[in-house]
Design a protein around this motif. Structure first.
Motif, PDB file in Angstrom:
ATOM      1  N   SER A   1      38.025  98.906 -86.698  1.00  0.00           N
ATOM      2  CA  SER A   1      38.342  99.498 -85.397  1.00  0.00           C
ATOM      3  C   SER A   1      37.072  99.867 -84.636  1.00  0.00           C
ATOM      4  N   GLY A   2      36.045 100.310 -85.343  1.00  0.00           N
ATOM      5  CA  GLY A   2      34.765 100.571 -84.683  1.00  0.00           C
ATOM      6  C   GLY A   2      34.135  99.305 -84.140  1.00  0.00           C
ATOM      7  N   ILE A   3      34.170  98.236 -84.924  1.00  0.00           N
ATOM      8  CA  ILE A   3      33.622  96.951 -84.476  1.00  0.00           C
ATOM      9  C   ILE A   3      34.397  96.437 -83.271  1.00  0.00           C
ATOM     10  N   LEU A   4      35.723  96.572 -83.294  1.00  0.00           N
ATOM     11  CA  LEU A   4      36.545  96.124 -82.173  1.00  0.00           C
ATOM     12  C   LEU A   4      36.211  96.889 -80.903  1.00  0.00           C
ATOM     13  N   SER A   5      36.104  98.206 -80.992  1.00  0.00           N
ATOM     14  CA  SER A   5      35.774  99.016 -79.813  1.00  0.00           C
ATOM     15  C   SER A   5      34.397  98.662 -79.263  1.00  0.00           C
ATOM     16  N   LEU A   6      33.411  98.546 -80.144  1.00  0.00           N
ATOM     17  CA  LEU A   6      32.062  98.202 -79.688  1.00  0.00           C
ATOM     18  C   LEU A   6      32.008  96.791 -79.119  1.00  0.00           C
ATOM     19  N   SER A   7      32.755  95.861 -79.706  1.00  0.00           N
ATOM     20  CA  SER A   7      32.791  94.489 -79.186  1.00  0.00           C
ATOM     21  C   SER A   7      33.418  94.441 -77.802  1.00  0.00           C
ATOM     22  N   LEU A   8      34.507  95.163 -77.607  1.00  0.00           N
ATOM     23  CA  LEU A   8      35.132  95.206 -76.286  1.00  0.00           C
ATOM     24  C   LEU A   8      34.205  95.849 -75.255  1.00  0.00           C
ATOM     25  N   ALA A   9      33.468  96.871 -75.664  1.00  0.00           N
ATOM     26  CA  ALA A   9      32.504  97.493 -74.749  1.00  0.00           C
ATOM     27  C   ALA A   9      31.432  96.489 -74.332  1.00  0.00           C
TER      28      ALA A   9
ATOM     29  N   LEU B   1      32.358 102.534 -75.942  1.00  0.00           N
ATOM     30  CA  LEU B   1      31.135 102.751 -76.720  1.00  0.00           C
ATOM     31  C   LEU B   1      31.206 104.084 -77.461  1.00  0.00           C
ATOM     32  N   LEU B   2      31.582 105.137 -76.742  1.00  0.00           N
ATOM     33  CA  LEU B   2      31.694 106.451 -77.369  1.00  0.00           C
ATOM     34  C   LEU B   2      32.828 106.477 -78.387  1.00  0.00           C
TER      35      LEU B   2
END
Length: 173
Positions: free
Chosen positions: A89-97, A118-119
């Motif tokens: 889930s962290g990788i997904l959020s950072l990738s979308l950012a 990012l946050l």
């Protein structure tokens, strides 16, 4: 037949034609991009340095619950799945950012969502907790950061951009 009567049923009721937000440009765009890059570098540093914390959490269990005695295979599998889902889930959020940053960062709504992701990908999905567990020995720092930094951006994002466009006039929607 009138053209507006045909198109009228397909209009978005939330979008108002007068609410076009000017794109970020000039110094504001430069400041936003520099800030985003600095936050992304910090997020990447926290994300990479939290990997040992994930390993310890997988072996020792959730912080604050004491030592695990006679942990069976089910516990190890559960903790491994928990850590992998948190990382994913962290990788997904950072990738979308990153995707939003690269494609439409000039749009203020897209820039706000990119900053938020990012946050969120660093603070809320688990890397900051795993980092605190490994480097500080507890998760108090992560919990304090979550309560201070994530409530306000979440409310601001929903109030300022309820339909994907900047709406205030002081948001009567």
């Amino acid at each position: 037949m009138n053209k507006t009567s045909k198109v009228g049923i397909f209009r978005n009721p939330l979008a108002s034609p007068a609410s076009t937000t000017p794109p970020l440009s000039g110094r504001w765009l430069l400041v936003a991009k520099i800030t985003w890059i600095a936050l992304a570098a910090g997020a990447l540093l926290i994300f990479v340095s939290s990997l040992p914390g994930y390993a310890i959490r997988t072996i020792n269990g959730i912080p604050g619950h004491g030592a695990i005695e006679n942990a069976g295979n089910g516990f190890i599998i559960f903790q491994t799945a928990n850590s992998l889902i948190s990382l994913a889930s962290g990788i997904l959020s950072l990738s979308l950012a990153i995707i939003l940053y690269r494609h439409k960062f000039e749009n203020p709504a897209v820039a706000a969502v990119s900053f938020y992701l990012l946050l969120y990908g660093t603070i809320m999905t688990g890397p900051l907790e795993a980092w605190g567990w490994y480097w500080l020995g507890n998760t108090d720092f992560a919990v304090n950061v979550q309560s201070m930094l994530m409530a306000t951006p979440t409310v601001a994002l929903l109030v300022l951009f309820p339909n994907g466009k900047f709406v205030p006039n002081w948001t009567r929607w």
